[in-house]
Design a protein around this motif. Structure first.
Motif, PDB file in Angstrom:
ATOM      1  N   ASN A  86     -85.513  26.724  19.516  1.00 34.42           N
ATOM      2  CA  ASN A  86     -85.593  25.267  19.580  1.00 34.42           C
ATOM      3  C   ASN A  86     -84.216  24.703  19.248  1.00 34.42           C
ATOM      4  OD1 ASN A  86     -87.230  22.747  19.741  1.00 34.42           O
ATOM      5  ND2 ASN A  86     -86.524  22.523  17.634  1.00 34.42           N
ATOM      6  N   ILE A  87     -83.586  24.023  20.200  1.00 27.06           N
ATOM      7  CA  ILE A  87     -82.264  23.428  20.014  1.00 27.06           C
ATOM      8  C   ILE A  87     -82.417  21.915  20.024  1.00 27.06           C
ATOM      9  CG2 ILE A  87     -79.872  23.364  20.793  1.00 27.06           C
ATOM     10  CD1 ILE A  87     -80.838  26.176  20.182  1.00 27.06           C
ATOM     11  N   ALA A  88     -81.960  21.246  18.963  1.00 27.65           N
ATOM     12  CA  ALA A  88     -82.172  19.800  18.864  1.00 27.65           C
ATOM     13  C   ALA A  88     -80.952  19.096  18.309  1.00 27.65           C
ATOM     14  CB  ALA A  88     -83.387  19.499  17.983  1.00 27.65           C
ATOM     15  N   VAL A  89     -80.641  17.933  18.889  1.00 25.60           N
ATOM     16  CA  VAL A  89     -79.611  17.055  18.331  1.00 25.60           C
ATOM     17  C   VAL A  89     -80.161  16.442  17.049  1.00 25.60           C
ATOM     18  CG1 VAL A  89     -78.236  14.974  18.703  1.00 25.60           C
ATOM     19  CG2 VAL A  89     -78.695  16.544  20.613  1.00 25.60           C
ATOM     20  N   SER A  90     -79.390  16.530  15.980  1.00 26.11           N
ATOM     21  CA  SER A  90     -79.831  16.021  14.682  1.00 26.11           C
ATOM     22  C   SER A  90     -78.745  15.110  14.123  1.00 26.11           C
ATOM     23  CB  SER A  90     -80.113  17.184  13.729  1.00 26.11           C
ATOM     24  OG  SER A  90     -80.600  16.729  12.501  1.00 26.11           O
ATOM     25  N   GLY A  91     -78.610  13.938  14.724  1.00 24.08           N
ATOM     26  CA  GLY A  91     -77.515  13.048  14.350  1.00 24.08           C
ATOM     27  C   GLY A  91     -76.296  13.323  15.200  1.00 24.08           C
ATOM     28  N   LYS A  92     -75.291  12.475  15.095  1.00 24.07           N
ATOM     29  CA  LYS A  92     -74.114  12.552  15.958  1.00 24.07           C
ATOM     30  C   LYS A  92     -73.336  13.848  15.790  1.00 24.07           C
ATOM     31  CE  LYS A  92     -69.801  10.135  17.027  1.00 24.07           C
ATOM     32  NZ  LYS A  92     -68.919   8.985  16.700  1.00 24.07           N
ATOM     33  N   PHE A  93     -73.276  14.379  14.584  1.00 24.91           N
ATOM     34  CA  PHE A  93     -72.375  15.493  14.298  1.00 24.91           C
ATOM     35  C   PHE A  93     -73.029  16.868  14.350  1.00 24.91           C
ATOM     36  CE2 PHE A  93     -71.064  11.846  11.526  1.00 24.91           C
ATOM     37  CZ  PHE A  93     -69.993  11.441  12.305  1.00 24.91           C
ATOM     38  N   TRP A  94     -74.345  16.914  14.558  1.00 34.57           N
ATOM     39  CA  TRP A  94     -75.074  18.162  14.367  1.00 34.57           C
ATOM     40  C   TRP A  94     -75.906  18.572  15.588  1.00 34.57           C
ATOM     41  CZ3 TRP A  94     -73.950  20.671   9.940  1.00 34.57           C
ATOM     42  CH2 TRP A  94     -73.439  19.914   8.877  1.00 34.57           C
ATOM     43  N   LEU A  95     -75.922  19.879  15.830  1.00 33.52           N
ATOM     44  CA  LEU A  95     -76.847  20.488  16.787  1.00 33.52           C
ATOM     45  C   LEU A  95     -77.542  21.621  16.031  1.00 33.52           C
ATOM     46  CD1 LEU A  95     -77.535  20.207  19.864  1.00 33.52           C
ATOM     47  CD2 LEU A  95     -76.080  22.211  20.217  1.00 33.52           C
ATOM     48  N   ASP A  96     -78.854  21.541  15.899  1.00 35.45           N
ATOM     49  CA  ASP A  96     -79.600  22.476  15.064  1.00 35.45           C
ATOM     50  C   ASP A  96     -80.410  23.466  15.887  1.00 35.45           C
ATOM     51  OD1 ASP A  96     -78.637  21.295  12.789  1.00 35.45           O
ATOM     52  OD2 ASP A  96     -80.410  20.066  12.429  1.00 35.45           O
ATOM     53  N   CYS A  97     -80.463  24.692  15.395  1.00 38.46           N
ATOM     54  CA  CYS A  97     -81.223  25.754  16.041  1.00 38.46           C
ATOM     55  C   CYS A  97     -82.285  26.279  15.067  1.00 38.46           C
ATOM     56  CB  CYS A  97     -80.279  26.884  16.446  1.00 38.46           C
ATOM     57  SG  CYS A  97     -81.122  28.384  17.010  1.00 38.46           S
ATOM     58  N   THR A  98     -83.531  26.345  15.541  1.00 37.02           N
ATOM     59  CA  THR A  98     -84.636  26.897  14.761  1.00 37.02           C
ATOM     60  C   THR A  98     -85.477  27.782  15.674  1.00 37.02           C
ATOM     61  OG1 THR A  98     -86.054  24.982  15.263  1.00 37.02           O
ATOM     62  CG2 THR A  98     -84.729  24.869  13.250  1.00 37.02           C
TER      63      THR A  98
END
Length: 264
Positions: A170-182
């Protein structure tokens, strides 16, 4: 009747990168709890950071942290861990993007290789963390991997990379500065579902607030779903209602309407 309320923090309750919140939220949440409503704070942040924001009422809330991969309440805990070999492969590919920093997150602990990013997250967000030479030495029990860029992580990471990893993670934008992977299925929506099932609360009895891509699955689990006015357009399209922006304490306005019996 609303029995469960879940809300994002950054961009929904307050500006990114701060621990300061309108203290009026504390009194309203206390009153909601007195009336039997469960309140969950759902964030990409670490639990330690959420606890600092809500310090005066920390015993009144439950937590969805690390973008839904860490769930915590007095009587319910769950951690969605990424296999070490998957985490290592993802990190090594992510390192190729210029100017990007990679961090890893466990339940209430983060690891950093960049001293500037380490100080930023410790000082501004109140994280628990450690500065290390190589995060690949700490891949046991990781629940979230984050790509950070000081300008815009979403623009710096190639679409080819996102498309490839989205097939298994699961790849998601989490605010302007972050790209999160779970892990696939590890998001705020699946975490909220854990609470709904544990407490036998339906989506029709659930109210949720968000502003960014990583809030979409959570909003879909609530019939009373609100995007704040400053939310991304993709989030507004999913939400059933629009609340004023965080600058106007839009979530607070809706919560007060719940207390007045205007939203049930």
């Amino acid at each position: 009747m609303i029995k469960l309320i879940a809300t994002d923090i950054d961009g929904t309750l307050l500006a990114d990168g701060t621990l300061k919140i309108n203290p009026e939220y504390y009194d309203v949440i206390k009153e909601l709890r007195n009336r039997g409503v469960r309140v969950i704070v759902a964030s990409g942040r670490q639990r330690s950071s959420i606890e600092k924001v809500f310090a005066p009422i920390v015993d009144e809330i439950s937590f969805i942290s690390e973008n839904g991969t860490a769930v915590y309440s007095k009587d319910y805990q769950f951690i969605n861990k990424i296999p070490e070999d998957v985490a290592r492969a993802y990190i090594r590919e992510a390192r190729m993007f210029p100017g990007c920093e990679i961090t890893i997150n466990k339940d209430n602990m983060a690891y950093f290789e960049n001293v500037g990013l380490y100080r930023y997250m410790i000082d501004d967000y109140g994280y628990r963390g450690e500065l290390v030479d190589n995060i690949e030495d700490y891949l046991d029990d990781v629940c979230k991997i984050s790509i950070f860029h000081h300008n815009c992580a979403e623009k710096m990471v190639s679409q080819e990379f996102v498309d490839k990893w989205s097939k298994t993670m699961n790849i998601a934008v989490s605010g302007k500065f972050w790209l999160d992977c779970t892990n696939q299925g590890g998001n705020k929506g699946s975490a909220l579902q854990h609470f709904q099932e544990a407490y036998k609360i339906s989506p029709d009895e659930t109210l949720a607030f968000g502003d960014n891509i990583n809030d979409i699955e959570m909003l879909k689990r609530a019939s009373h779903s609100f995007a704040v006015e400053n939310a991304r357009e993709e989030v507004k399209e999913v939400a059933n209602f629009i609340a004023p922006s965080y600058k106007e304490d839009g979530v607070l306005q809706v919560l007060k309407a719940v207390l007045r019996g205007e939203l049930a």
